[in-house]
Design a protein around this motif. Structure first.
Motif, mmCIF file in Angstrom:
data_model
loop_
_atom_site.group_PDB
_atom_site.id
_atom_site.type_symbol
_atom_site.label_atom_id
_atom_site.label_comp_id
_atom_site.label_asym_id
_atom_site.label_seq_id
_atom_site.Cartn_x
_atom_site.Cartn_y
_atom_site.Cartn_z
ATOM 1 N N ASN A 2 0.990 -1.353 0.018
ATOM 2 C CA ASN A 2 -0.034 -0.067 -0.058
ATOM 3 C C ASN A 2 0.857 1.172 -0.035
ATOM 4 O O ASN A 2 2.050 1.332 0.885
ATOM 5 C CB ASN A 2 -0.903 -0.023 1.303
ATOM 6 C CG ASN A 2 -1.707 -1.233 1.329
ATOM 7 O OD1 ASN A 2 -2.264 -1.961 0.348
ATOM 8 N ND2 ASN A 2 -2.524 -1.426 2.321
ATOM 9 N N ILE A 21 -6.137 1.617 -3.664
ATOM 10 C CA ILE A 21 -6.599 0.729 -2.642
ATOM 11 C C ILE A 21 -5.660 0.539 -1.451
ATOM 12 O O ILE A 21 -4.467 0.215 -1.703
ATOM 13 C CB ILE A 21 -6.765 -0.904 -3.365
ATOM 14 C CG1 ILE A 21 -7.873 -0.403 -4.356
ATOM 15 C CG2 ILE A 21 -7.223 -1.797 -2.114
ATOM 16 C CD1 ILE A 21 -7.970 -1.942 -5.221
ATOM 17 N N GLY A 22 -6.159 0.821 -0.418
ATOM 18 C CA GLY A 22 -5.507 0.410 0.856
ATOM 19 C C GLY A 22 -4.472 1.615 1.383
ATOM 20 O O GLY A 22 -3.595 1.566 2.083
ATOM 21 N N ASP A 24 -2.428 4.903 2.456
ATOM 22 C CA ASP A 24 -2.312 5.896 3.563
ATOM 23 C C ASP A 24 -2.334 7.393 3.195
ATOM 24 O O ASP A 24 -1.351 7.754 2.754
ATOM 25 C CB ASP A 24 -1.129 5.516 4.543
ATOM 26 C CG ASP A 24 -1.145 6.346 5.951
ATOM 27 O OD1 ASP A 24 -2.113 7.144 6.033
ATOM 28 O OD2 ASP A 24 -0.390 6.037 6.889
ATOM 29 N N ARG A 41 -10.692 1.872 -1.896
ATOM 30 C CA ARG A 41 -11.423 1.114 -1.105
ATOM 31 C C ARG A 41 -10.357 0.931 0.032
ATOM 32 O O ARG A 41 -9.169 0.635 -0.297
ATOM 33 C CB ARG A 41 -11.645 -0.351 -1.897
ATOM 34 C CG ARG A 41 -12.891 -0.373 -2.626
ATOM 35 C CD ARG A 41 -13.118 -1.537 -3.362
ATOM 36 N NE ARG A 41 -11.933 -1.667 -4.309
ATOM 37 C CZ ARG A 41 -11.783 -2.842 -4.997
ATOM 38 N NH1 ARG A 41 -12.436 -3.982 -4.643
ATOM 39 N NH2 ARG A 41 -10.862 -2.872 -6.049
ATOM 40 N N GLY A 42 -10.917 0.933 1.104
ATOM 41 C CA GLY A 42 -9.909 0.924 2.446
ATOM 42 C C GLY A 42 -8.849 1.776 2.551
ATOM 43 O O GLY A 42 -7.973 1.677 3.420
ATOM 44 N N ASP A 44 -7.116 5.215 4.093
ATOM 45 C CA ASP A 44 -7.019 5.981 5.295
ATOM 46 C C ASP A 44 -7.135 7.425 4.857
ATOM 47 O O ASP A 44 -5.992 7.986 4.568
ATOM 48 C CB ASP A 44 -5.835 5.492 6.206
ATOM 49 C CG ASP A 44 -5.590 6.086 7.475
ATOM 50 O OD1 ASP A 44 -7.005 7.105 7.839
ATOM 51 O OD2 ASP A 44 -4.932 5.989 8.305
ATOM 52 N N LYS A 61 -15.557 2.458 -0.621
ATOM 53 C CA LYS A 61 -16.056 1.276 0.314
ATOM 54 C C LYS A 61 -14.884 0.974 1.253
ATOM 55 O O LYS A 61 -13.756 0.549 0.934
ATOM 56 C CB LYS A 61 -16.484 -0.044 -0.492
ATOM 57 C CG LYS A 61 -16.977 -0.893 0.157
ATOM 58 C CD LYS A 61 -17.694 -2.100 -0.670
ATOM 59 C CE LYS A 61 -18.311 -3.014 0.198
ATOM 60 N NZ LYS A 61 -19.079 -4.156 -0.536
ATOM 61 N N GLY A 62 -15.183 1.010 2.645
ATOM 62 C CA GLY A 62 -14.264 0.575 3.709
ATOM 63 C C GLY A 62 -13.258 1.754 3.884
ATOM 64 O O GLY A 62 -12.114 1.600 4.751
ATOM 65 N N ALA A 63 -13.375 2.735 3.351
ATOM 66 C CA ALA A 63 -12.362 4.011 3.307
ATOM 67 C C ALA A 63 -12.737 4.594 4.638
ATOM 68 O O ALA A 63 -13.821 4.516 5.288
ATOM 69 C CB ALA A 63 -12.468 5.193 2.121
ATOM 70 N N ASP A 64 -11.707 4.904 5.526
ATOM 71 C CA ASP A 64 -11.822 5.770 6.577
ATOM 72 C C ASP A 64 -11.752 7.254 6.424
ATOM 73 O O ASP A 64 -10.806 7.584 6.312
ATOM 74 C CB ASP A 64 -10.827 5.216 7.629
ATOM 75 C CG ASP A 64 -11.084 5.613 9.237
ATOM 76 O OD1 ASP A 64 -11.690 6.748 9.465
ATOM 77 O OD2 ASP A 64 -10.427 5.239 9.997
ATOM 78 N N ASN A 81 -18.491 4.956 1.752
ATOM 79 C CA ASN A 81 -17.890 4.079 2.875
ATOM 80 C C ASN A 81 -19.114 3.293 3.852
ATOM 81 O O ASN A 81 -18.571 2.643 4.568
ATOM 82 C CB ASN A 81 -16.835 4.620 3.471
ATOM 83 C CG ASN A 81 -17.330 5.643 4.417
ATOM 84 O OD1 ASN A 81 -18.204 6.425 4.353
ATOM 85 N ND2 ASN A 81 -16.355 6.204 5.083
#
Length: 152
Positions: A2, A21-22, A24, A41-42, A44, A61-64, A81
């Motif tokens: 990532n 994806i994923g 930071d 997706r995912g 941060d 989707k799944g993002a913070d 998300n």
């Protein structure tokens, strides 16, 4: 592996359709960045500055997005998300919303602005907009209010 873009200055970058994806991106400055169609997706995005960011068609989707600044972000057609950004399909139009912003199709406004629109203003948006708005307005406003009442 990532991407580590924590605190990166990506203002006005062209990241259209980027695969992040994923990644930071915590505290990243993404003001005015083009993230149309990006796969987030995912990711941060906590504390990220997303003012005026183009997130049309992005997959979050799944993002913070905790504490992310989404003022003026274009969320049209994005996949939320399901926490800070929720998305759904109601008949003709895709809908995305936050506690402050409601996007219906390609129109993005505050909930207060949506409530204040006249029938004539809604009718100018699209041939089917007024019929759709009359059918879904009360339901949509209730969903948004109930969503954020529950999360207080």
């Amino acid at each position: 592996r990532n991407a580590n873009l924590r605190e990166a200055d990506l203002r006005y970058a062209d990241l259209e359709y980027a695969n992040l994806i994923g990644a930071d991106l915590e505290y990243a400055d993404l003001v005015g960045t083009d993230l149309r169609g990006a796969d987030l997706r995912g990711v941060d995005l906590r504390y990220a500055n997303l003012i005026g960011t183009d997130l049309r068609y992005a997959n979050l989707k799944g993002a913070d997005l905790e504490y992310a600044n989404l003022i003026g972000a274009d969320l049209s057609y994005c996949v939320g998300n399901n926490k800070e950004i929720k998305s759904l399909q109601l008949g003709t139009y895709d809908v995305a919303f936050t506690k402050n912003i409601l996007c219906v199709g390609c129109q993005s406004h505050t909930l207060k602005e949506w409530k204040a629109f006249t029938d004539e203003e809604i009718a100018k948006i699209d041939d089917n907009a007024l019929e759709w708005w009359k059918k879904w307005k009360d339901t949509l406003i209730t969903i948004i209010k109930k969503t954020y009442e529950r999360n207080r």
